[in-house]
Design an enzyme around this catalytic site. Structure first.
Site, PDB file in Angstrom:
ATOM      1  N   ARG A   1       0.591  -1.081   0.093  1.00  0.00           N
ATOM      2  CA  ARG A   1       0.060   0.058  -0.008  1.00  0.00           C
ATOM      3  C   ARG A   1       0.990   1.382  -0.038  1.00  0.00           C
ATOM      4  NH1 ARG A   1      -4.624   0.834   4.794  1.00  0.00           N
ATOM      5  NH2 ARG A   1      -2.864   0.995   5.746  1.00  0.00           N
TER       6      ARG A   1
ATOM      7  N   LYS B   1      -2.696   6.597   1.452  1.00  0.00           N
ATOM      8  CA  LYS B   1      -2.513   7.118   3.022  1.00  0.00           C
ATOM      9  C   LYS B   1      -1.470   8.372   2.976  1.00  0.00           C
ATOM     10  CE  LYS B   1      -2.746   4.747   7.355  1.00  0.00           C
ATOM     11  NZ  LYS B   1      -3.862   5.060   7.677  1.00  0.00           N
TER      12      LYS B   1
ATOM     13  N   GLU C   1     -16.327   6.757   4.446  1.00  0.00           N
ATOM     14  CA  GLU C   1     -15.920   6.162   5.438  1.00  0.00           C
ATOM     15  C   GLU C   1     -15.505   7.209   6.607  1.00  0.00           C
ATOM     16  OE1 GLU C   1     -11.012   6.412   5.470  1.00  0.00           O
ATOM     17  OE2 GLU C   1     -11.758   5.919   3.442  1.00  0.00           O
TER      18      GLU C   1
END
Length: 414
Positions: A158, A260, A296
Site C-alpha cells: 500500500r 494514505k 468512510e
C-alpha cells in the site's frame, strides 16, 4: 500456519567494525531470517518510475541497519509502565529506524538509532507541499513470549501504491518488512503482555530534501517508530456514536483519498473536532458528488449489516483500501456471511441491524448510534452486535496467535 522469522540476539563477536553511526551489526546476527511465503504480492518487485526516475528493487540486504549506539542488554525485560491502563497515545520507546533515498531512486542502508527528534530543512518537501505518506500496523506478544506481526507485506504494498501517486520512491516490500522486523525487535520490551494491548508501528515516507518551487523533493526519508497502545476510542470496545457529515468532504474523485497521504487526515480535523464537541465519537463522510453514498469514517472503514449480508463501500479511489477491512471481508466470507462491496446509500443506515468500523488502530469497533440530519438511529447498547462480535473474535484471536492461522497472515519473530 504462521510464517517464522528466527532471530539471534546480538553478541559481542557480531560487531564487524565501527562506523560514524556506531557499531555495525552483521545482518545474520541482528535481522530475522527471511522466511516470508512466496506469495504473489511479495513477488511484485518490478522497477517502477516516480516522476521520471527509474526505481530498481534493492539487493536482499540493502535494508541492513547499523545500530547507532550500544545495544541494550535489558531489551528482553518489559518496560516499566502501567500496562493495565494503556490508551492510544505516544509513549516514547528506545529505537527508530531511518533510511534515505536520493535522486537516483535507491535507498541507502538503514539505521537504527535512539528515538528522538529529527532535523529537517524549513524548505523540505513534506513541510511545504505535503509530500508524505504513512502506514500503521501492529505487533502482538503471545503467551509464550513470541512476537507476531500482522500482514506487514500488505502495508508495504500500500505504501508503494501511495508513493507512485505522490511522485515518491518507496522501499521494496522486502526492505519495508525487514525494517519493520528490526524496529520491533529492537523495541520488544515495549510490546505489551498478551491481552494488554499491542505495539503500534508507524512507518513514514517523506520528502525530506530542500525544495522551494513546486517539484518533487530531491531526497526522501523512510522512518519507523513504535509505541505501545491500548484502545483507540476512549469508549474502548463499547459502541461509538457517529454523526454523518453532509457539507464537508474527506476526498474527491481523482484525488488522493485512496492513498494514505498525510494531507488526507488534516482535512478531517475540523469536522471531527466539531462532532466531538457535540458528544459524538467521530464523523462518517458521504461521497462529494451525490452526497448520499457512504465513504468512510475519519480513519476507519465502515460496514453495514442487514440479515446475513454485510455491505461496505467499494474501493473506487476515494476510500482507503484498509488492510483490516480486507481481512474482515475474508474472515466474514470464511464464516459463511455474504459480503457485498458496492455503493451503500446513507438511507440504508436507517434499516440496518448492525454497523461497525474497522481499522488498524480500532481493529473492529461497534457503532451504537448514527445521527443523520438530526435523526438518531440506535443499534446496539453496551457492546458488540452479534456479527461484529463474531468477526472481532476471530480476527483478534488470529492476530494474537490464539488460533491456527489458516490464512497465513501472521509473521512470527523469535
Amino acid at each position: 500456519m504462521e510464517r517464522t522469522a528466527a532471530w539471534v540476539a546480538p553478541q559481542p563477536n557480531c560487531l564487524i567494525g565501527p562506523s560514524r553511526h556506531g557499531h555495525v551489526l552483521k545482518p545474520s546476527s541482528f535481522f530475522p531470517e527471511r522466511r516470508c511465503p512466496s506469495t504473489t504480492s511479495l513477488r511484485l518487485q518490478k522497477p517502477y518510475h516516480f516522476c521520471g526516475v527509474l526505481q530498481q528493487p534493492a539487493s536482499p540486504w540493502t535494508c541492513s541497519a547499523t545500530l547507532s549506539d550500544a545495544y541494550s542488554t535489558k531489551v528482553d525485560e518489559l518496560a516499566d509502565i502501567d500496562w493495565e491502563n494503556l490508551g492510544f497515545g505516544l509513549q516514547p520507546t528506545d529505537y527508530m529506524y531511518t533510511m534515505k533515498c536520493g535522486q537516483d531512486g535507491n535507498f541507502s542502508k538503514g539505521e537504527l538509532r535512539r528515538f528522538g527528534n529529527i532535523e529537517l530543512s524549513p524548505s523540505a518537501g513534506v513541510l511545504n507541499y505535503g509530500q508524505g505518506l504513512f502506514e500503521g500496523l501492529k505487533a502482538y506478544r503471545k503467551d509464550d513470549g513470541k512476537i507476531l506481526l500482522f500482514r506487514p507485506e500488505e502495508n508495504a504494498l500500500r505504501m508503494r501504491m501511495g508513493a507512485e501517486r505522490m511522485c515518491m520512491p518507496a522501499p521494496t516490500v522486502e526492505q519495508f518488512v525487514e525494517a519493520v522486523k528490526a524496529t520491533v525487535l529492537a523495541n520488544r520490551r515495549w510490546i505489551p503482555p498478551n491481552g494488554k494491548g499491542s505495539l503500534y508501528i508507524r512507518p513514514l515516507l517523506m520528502g525530506s530534501g530542500a525544495v522551494l518551487g513546486l517539484a518533487p523533493s530531491p531526497e526522501y526519508t523512510f522512518l519507523i517508530y513504535v509505541s505501545p497502545v491500548g484502545n483507540y476510542f476512549k469508549e474502548g470496545v463499547a459502541p461509538i456514536h457517529l454523526v454523518v457529515e453532509h457539507e464537508l468532504h474527506r476526498a474527491t474523485p481523482g484525488g488522493t483519498g485512496g492513498v494514505k497521504t498525510i494531507g488526507n487526515y488534516a482535512a478531517v480535523l475540523k469536522a471531527q473536532s466539531a462532532a466531538k464537541a457535540k458528544g459524538f465519537s467521530d464523523v462518517l463522510y458521504l461521497d462529494c458528488v451525490h452526497k448520499k453514498y457512504l465513504e468512510e469514517v475519519s480513519s476507519c472503514n465502515i460496514f453495514v449489516v442487514k440479515d446475513n449480508v454485510i455491505s461496505t463501500p467499494a474501493i473506487k479511489g476515494t476510500i482507503l483500501p484498509g488492510i483490516t477491512r480486507k481481512s474482515i471481508i475474508d474472515v466474514a466470507r470464511s464464516e459463511g456471511f455474504q459480503v457485498e462491496e458496492r455503493l451503500v446509500a446513507v438511507e440504508e443506515l436507517l434499516d440496518a441491524d448492525e454497523v461497525f468500523c474497522t481499522g488498524t488502530a480500532v481493529v473492529v469497533s461497534p457503532v451504537g448510534s448514527i445521527t443523520y440530519r438530526g435523526r438518531r438511529v440506535t443499534y446496539v447498547e453496551g457492546g458488540f452486535g452479534v456479527v461484529a462480535q463474531q468477526l472481532y473474535s476471530v480476527l483478534t484471536r488470529l492476530q494474537m496467535g490464539l488460533i491456527d492461522d489458516k490464512m497465513n497472515w501472521t509473521v512470527e519473530l523469535r
